[in-house]
Design a protein around this motif. Structure first.
Motif, PDB file in Angstrom:
ATOM      1  N   ALA A   1       0.821  -1.212   0.000  1.00 45.03           N
ATOM      2  CA  ALA A   1       0.000   0.000   0.000  1.00 45.03           C
ATOM      3  C   ALA A   1       0.851   1.257   0.000  1.00 45.03           C
ATOM      4  CB  ALA A   1      -0.929   0.006   1.217  1.00 45.03           C
ATOM      5  N   VAL A   2       1.906   1.255   0.807  1.00 46.97           N
ATOM      6  CA  VAL A   2       2.782   2.422   0.942  1.00 46.97           C
ATOM      7  C   VAL A   2       4.231   1.945   0.986  1.00 46.97           C
ATOM      8  CG1 VAL A   2       3.408   4.414   2.356  1.00 46.97           C
ATOM      9  CG2 VAL A   2       1.023   3.700   2.219  1.00 46.97           C
ATOM     10  N   GLU A   3       5.079   2.606   0.231  1.00 47.62           N
ATOM     11  CA  GLU A   3       6.505   2.277   0.257  1.00 47.62           C
ATOM     12  C   GLU A   3       7.305   3.570   0.266  1.00 47.62           C
ATOM     13  OE1 GLU A   3       9.794  -0.546  -2.055  1.00 47.62           O
ATOM     14  OE2 GLU A   3       7.752  -0.328  -2.844  1.00 47.62           O
ATOM     15  N   LEU A   4       7.964   3.823   1.392  1.00 45.98           N
ATOM     16  CA  LEU A   4       8.781   5.019   1.549  1.00 45.98           C
ATOM     17  C   LEU A   4      10.181   4.585   1.960  1.00 45.98           C
ATOM     18  CD1 LEU A   4       6.254   7.294   3.502  1.00 45.98           C
ATOM     19  CD2 LEU A   4       6.815   7.406   1.066  1.00 45.98           C
TER      20      LEU A   4
ATOM     21  N   ARG B   1       2.047  -3.090   3.837  1.00 46.29           N
ATOM     22  CA  ARG B   1       1.211  -3.900   2.955  1.00 46.29           C
ATOM     23  C   ARG B   1      -0.257  -3.770   3.327  1.00 46.29           C
ATOM     24  NH1 ARG B   1       4.117  -7.557  -0.046  1.00 46.29           N
ATOM     25  NH2 ARG B   1       6.350  -7.645   0.443  1.00 46.29           N
ATOM     26  N   TRP B   2      -1.114  -4.023   2.333  1.00 47.19           N
ATOM     27  CA  TRP B   2      -2.545  -3.985   2.584  1.00 47.19           C
ATOM     28  C   TRP B   2      -2.936  -4.988   3.669  1.00 47.19           C
ATOM     29  CZ3 TRP B   2      -5.203  -0.023   1.119  1.00 47.19           C
ATOM     30  CH2 TRP B   2      -4.887   0.658  -0.041  1.00 47.19           C
ATOM     31  N   TYR B   3      -2.241  -6.117   3.725  1.00 46.28           N
ATOM     32  CA  TYR B   3      -2.566  -7.136   4.727  1.00 46.28           C
ATOM     33  C   TYR B   3      -2.362  -6.588   6.140  1.00 46.28           C
ATOM     34  CZ  TYR B   3      -2.955 -11.883   6.622  1.00 46.28           C
ATOM     35  OH  TYR B   3      -3.368 -12.992   7.302  1.00 46.28           O
ATOM     36  N   ALA B   4      -1.255  -5.869   6.330  1.00 42.82           N
ATOM     37  CA  ALA B   4      -1.001  -5.268   7.640  1.00 42.82           C
ATOM     38  C   ALA B   4      -2.021  -4.181   7.941  1.00 42.82           C
ATOM     39  CB  ALA B   4       0.414  -4.700   7.689  1.00 42.82           C
ATOM     40  N   LEU B   5      -2.364  -3.372   6.940  1.00 44.65           N
ATOM     41  CA  LEU B   5      -3.365  -2.322   7.140  1.00 44.65           C
ATOM     42  C   LEU B   5      -4.723  -2.916   7.496  1.00 44.65           C
ATOM     43  CD1 LEU B   5      -2.642   0.329   4.347  1.00 44.65           C
ATOM     44  CD2 LEU B   5      -2.263   0.532   6.819  1.00 44.65           C
TER      45      LEU B   5
END
Length: 275
Positions: free
Chosen positions: A15-18, A24-28
Motif C-alpha cells: 500500500a505504501v513504500e517510503l 502492505r494492505w494485509y497489515a493495514l
C-alpha cells in the motif's frame, strides 16, 4: 470452461513504500480491523440501553482489552498456523516462526489467543467474562472482512476451479478460472455476520443475555466458514481430509456445536432487567 472470466485486478499488495518502510494492505487490514473493534466496543460499553441498565464495563476496559486482544490475535494466529497448517515445515525451519511478514495466520489460532486474553484480562481486572466476550464477539467480523479482502488483493487462498460467469484467473493459481472465494468469505464471515450481530445487540438486546452474542458469533462464523470452504481450494500441502473435509471445516464444526450450546444456555436464563 466459462467464456465470461473476469480479469483479476492487479492491485499492488504494497500500500505504501517510503524507502525502507513498506506497508502492505494485509497489515493495514489488521490495523484498521483492530481500530474499528476498539471504537465499536467503546460504543457498546457506553450504551446503557443495550445492557438493560448500567454497563458492567467501563470505557477504559475496552481501551485496555483491545491491547490484550491484539496480542492474542498475533501470537495465537501465528502459532495456530504453525500447529494446525504446517507443523512439519516449521519444525524443520523454527527460525521462520517469528517471520510474520512472510504470511501465515490462522483465524482459529487467533480466536484461541483472544479467548485466553479475555479470560486473563477478566481475572486481573475483576470484570465479567461474559460481557468482555460479548463485546469482543460483536466487534470482530469487520476485521475478518478486511482480512479476507487483503487475501484477495494478495491473490492468495483462492477458490476452486469453476465455470461461473464471475470466475477469475489468479496469477499464482494456474490458467484455470476459479471462484473468488476470498470475496465470498469477506461477505459471509465479515459483513453479513456483523449485520446479524448488530441486529441482535441493538434490536433484540442480546447483551442483556450474557453469552448470547458470543454464542451467536461462534455459530455464525462457523457456518460461514464451512460454507466458504466449499468454494475455497484447500492448502496444497494439506489437501482434503476425511470425506472431503478441509482443515478449515474440521476446526469450525466444534465452533458451531459449542456456540449453539452457549446460545441455548444464554436463552434459557432470564434477561437482565433494568435496575
Amino acid at each position: 470452461m466459462s467464456l465470461f472470466v473476469l480479469p483479476f485486478p492487479a492491485i499492488d499488495p504494497v500500500a505504501v513504500e517510503l524507502g525502507p518502510l513498506v506497508v502492505r494492505w494485509y497489515a493495514l487490514a489488521y490495523v484498521c480491523g483492530i481500530l474499528f473493534a476498539w471504537w465499536y466496543m467503546i460504543r457498546l460499553v457506553g450504551n446503557a440501553r443495550l445492557w438493560g441498565g448500567p454497563s458492567p464495563l467501563q470505557k477504559r476496559d475496552a481501551d485496555d482489552l483491545i491491547l490484550w486482544a491484539t496480542l492474542g490475535i498475533v501470537l495465537g494466529g501465528r502459532l495456530g498456523y504453525v500447529l494446525f497448517y504446517n507443523p512439519a515445515y516449521f519444525a524443520a525451519h523454527p527460525a521462520q516462526i517469528l517471520q510474520l511478514w512472510q504470511g501465515g495466520m490462522s483465524f482459529h489460532g487467533g480466536f484461541i489467543g483472544v479467548v485466553l486474553a479475555v479470560l486473563l484480562f477478566a481475572r486481573l481486572r475483576g470484570r465479567p467474562v461474559s460481557a468482555l466476550a460479548d463485546i469482543a464477539a460483536a466487534a470482530t467480523p469487520i476485521g475478518l472482512m478486511l482480512g479476507r479482502l487483503a487475501n484477495f488483493i494478495n491473490g492468495e487462498l483462492w477458490g476452486r476451479v469453476t465455470d461461473v460467469p464471475w470466475a477469475m484467473v489468479f496469477p499464482l493459481a494456474g490458467p484455470e478460472p476459479r471462484h473468488p472465494s476470498q470475496l465470498y468469505q469477506a461477505t459471509m464471515e465479515g459483513l453479513i455476520l456483523f449485520l446479524v450481530l448488530r441486529l441482535l445487540t441493538h434490536r433484540f438486546e442480546s447483551l442483556r443475555r450474557p453469552w448470547l452474542t458470543t454464542g451467536a458469533f461462534l455459530v455464525g462464523y462457523g457456518v460461514a466458514r464451512i460454507v466458504g470452504e466449499e468454494f475455497r481450494m484447500p492448502d496444497a500441502h494439506i489437501g482434503f481430509l476425511w470425506g472431503g473435509l478441509t482443515m478449515g471445516m474440521a476446526l469450525s464444526i466444534p465452533m458451531v456445536l459449542i456456540g449453539a450450546a452457549v446460545a441455548a444456555v444464554a436463552l434459557s436464563r432470564p434477561m437482565r432487567t433494568p435496575a
